[in-house]
Write a protein that holds these residues in place. Structure first.
Motif, mmCIF file in Angstrom:
data_model
loop_
_atom_site.group_PDB
_atom_site.id
_atom_site.type_symbol
_atom_site.label_atom_id
_atom_site.label_comp_id
_atom_site.label_asym_id
_atom_site.label_seq_id
_atom_site.Cartn_x
_atom_site.Cartn_y
_atom_site.Cartn_z
ATOM 1 N N ILE A 108 31.980 21.083 65.526
ATOM 2 C CA ILE A 108 32.822 20.494 64.489
ATOM 3 C C ILE A 108 32.719 21.379 63.252
ATOM 4 O O ILE A 108 31.622 21.674 62.780
ATOM 5 C CB ILE A 108 32.382 19.052 64.145
ATOM 6 C CG1 ILE A 108 32.224 18.197 65.399
ATOM 7 C CG2 ILE A 108 33.348 18.430 63.138
ATOM 8 C CD1 ILE A 108 33.468 18.001 66.233
ATOM 9 N N LYS A 109 33.875 21.803 62.750
ATOM 10 C CA LYS A 109 33.906 22.656 61.560
ATOM 11 C C LYS A 109 34.927 22.120 60.564
ATOM 12 O O LYS A 109 35.847 21.391 60.941
ATOM 13 C CB LYS A 109 34.299 24.084 61.937
ATOM 14 C CG LYS A 109 33.247 24.828 62.712
ATOM 15 C CD LYS A 109 33.610 26.298 62.834
ATOM 16 C CE LYS A 109 32.441 27.073 63.396
ATOM 17 N NZ LYS A 109 32.683 28.506 63.353
ATOM 18 N N ILE B 131 38.409 20.841 64.235
ATOM 19 C CA ILE B 131 38.424 21.051 62.794
ATOM 20 C C ILE B 131 38.533 19.657 62.167
ATOM 21 O O ILE B 131 39.610 19.068 62.087
ATOM 22 C CB ILE B 131 39.589 21.962 62.358
ATOM 23 C CG1 ILE B 131 39.645 23.239 63.204
ATOM 24 C CG2 ILE B 131 39.455 22.276 60.858
ATOM 25 C CD1 ILE B 131 38.421 24.115 63.139
ATOM 26 N N GLY B 132 37.381 19.134 61.749
ATOM 27 C CA GLY B 132 37.279 17.738 61.345
ATOM 28 C C GLY B 132 38.190 17.316 60.221
ATOM 29 O O GLY B 132 38.726 16.209 60.239
ATOM 30 N N ASP B 133 38.397 18.189 59.240
ATOM 31 C CA ASP B 133 39.231 17.783 58.106
ATOM 32 C C ASP B 133 40.724 18.000 58.346
ATOM 33 O O ASP B 133 41.540 17.865 57.443
ATOM 34 C CB ASP B 133 38.766 18.430 56.799
ATOM 35 C CG ASP B 133 38.812 19.951 56.818
ATOM 36 O OD1 ASP B 133 39.245 20.556 57.819
ATOM 37 O OD2 ASP B 133 38.378 20.554 55.811
ATOM 38 N N THR C 267 37.985 23.177 57.785
ATOM 39 C CA THR C 267 39.007 24.215 57.733
ATOM 40 C C THR C 267 38.459 25.465 57.046
ATOM 41 O O THR C 267 38.603 26.585 57.550
ATOM 42 C CB THR C 267 40.250 23.702 56.968
ATOM 43 O OG1 THR C 267 40.778 22.584 57.675
ATOM 44 C CG2 THR C 267 41.310 24.775 56.827
ATOM 45 N N GLU C 268 37.797 25.274 55.914
ATOM 46 C CA GLU C 268 37.245 26.403 55.146
ATOM 47 C C GLU C 268 36.233 27.186 55.981
ATOM 48 O O GLU C 268 36.288 28.420 56.037
ATOM 49 C CB GLU C 268 36.608 25.898 53.862
ATOM 50 C CG GLU C 268 36.094 27.012 52.981
ATOM 51 C CD GLU C 268 35.484 26.490 51.687
ATOM 52 O OE1 GLU C 268 34.716 27.271 51.079
ATOM 53 O OE2 GLU C 268 35.754 25.348 51.294
ATOM 54 N N ASP C 269 35.313 26.488 56.624
ATOM 55 C CA ASP C 269 34.306 27.177 57.445
ATOM 56 C C ASP C 269 34.948 27.911 58.623
ATOM 57 O O ASP C 269 34.567 29.026 58.951
ATOM 58 C CB ASP C 269 33.258 26.200 57.965
ATOM 59 C CG ASP C 269 32.306 25.723 56.878
ATOM 60 O OD1 ASP C 269 32.257 26.366 55.806
ATOM 61 O OD2 ASP C 269 31.627 24.708 57.108
ATOM 62 N N TYR C 270 35.928 27.281 59.260
ATOM 63 C CA TYR C 270 36.570 27.916 60.407
ATOM 64 C C TYR C 270 37.320 29.177 59.979
ATOM 65 O O TYR C 270 37.198 30.227 60.618
ATOM 66 C CB TYR C 270 37.539 26.947 61.100
ATOM 67 C CG TYR C 270 38.175 27.595 62.305
ATOM 68 C CD1 TYR C 270 37.449 27.738 63.481
ATOM 69 C CD2 TYR C 270 39.457 28.123 62.250
ATOM 70 C CE1 TYR C 270 38.003 28.384 64.584
ATOM 71 C CE2 TYR C 270 40.007 28.771 63.337
ATOM 72 C CZ TYR C 270 39.289 28.892 64.494
ATOM 73 O OH TYR C 270 39.825 29.550 65.576
ATOM 74 N N LEU C 271 38.073 29.099 58.903
ATOM 75 C CA LEU C 271 38.886 30.245 58.481
ATOM 76 C C LEU C 271 38.064 31.367 57.852
ATOM 77 O O LEU C 271 38.496 32.514 57.850
ATOM 78 C CB LEU C 271 39.983 29.777 57.512
ATOM 79 C CG LEU C 271 41.029 28.859 58.130
ATOM 80 C CD1 LEU C 271 42.005 28.392 57.067
ATOM 81 C CD2 LEU C 271 41.740 29.530 59.295
#
Length: 183
Positions: A174-175, A138-140, A177-181
């Motif tokens: 690589i994602k 999670i890049g960010d 936080t918003e995309d992962y959740l």
């Protein structure tokens, strides 16, 4: 079916304002890591906190046991039931019980957050992949700092994105936080 575990790497006070090795935007990264941590807690999934400790405090007087800098930052403080592994090397698997913990919990996929992108996040992600885990970074939730090479300064944002791009080439998805959740 894939079973996920979260690895929270070295989000420690030393990397924040007034720490001995401040990074660029560690606060924002830690707040994003907290969102991912809350998701794993809510879904009762395995969580491993990694805490870097100096192997030789005289040679490297950062992350010294018993100092505020070594403590895990408040935004991602482990709960009593969550595993904490202390490490002395960039790779979170080296000389720790992390691999055994993941095996004991039948984990097949790891989600990685933490600090520093160019060091411990990179080393741990590559090792996890080599151990056969599907990796998502999670890049960010990660942060880095300016680096110097041959008299040139490489800005933290460039360091951060270069390492994420390298991991994305082969080792991890690589994602944000918003995309992962939201997936």
């Amino acid at each position: 079916m894939s079973k996920k575990a979260l690895i929270v790497i070295d989000i420690q006070n030393e990397y924040f304002e007034n720490g001995a090795l401040p990074l660029v935007n560690p606060e924002m990264a830690s707040l994003n890591a907290r969102k991912v941590l809350d998701h794993f807690r809510a879904n009762n999934l395995p969580i491993a906190h990694i805490q870097h400790v100096s192997a030789d405090p005289e040679a490297l007087p950062i992350f010294v046991e018993g100092t505020p800098g070594v403590e895990i930052q408040e935004n991602v403080k482990p709960l009593a039931r969550e595993k904490v592994f202390q490490k002395y090397y960039p790779n979170s698997f080296r000389d720790t019980g992390l691999l055994d913990y993941l095996k004991e919990n039948d984990v097949t996929e790891v989600v990685i957050t933490g600090m520093m992108t160019h060091m411990c996040v990179d080393a741990t992600t590559r090792a996890a992949f080599d151990f056969g885990y599907k990796c998502t970074v999670i890049g960010d939730t990660c942060a880095s700092r300016d680096l110097e090479i041959n008299g040139k300064t490489v800005k933290a944002d460039d360091v951060h994105h270069a390492f994420l791009a390298a991991l994305a080439f082969f080792y991890a998805e690589i994602k944000s936080t918003e995309d992962y959740l939201s997936a």
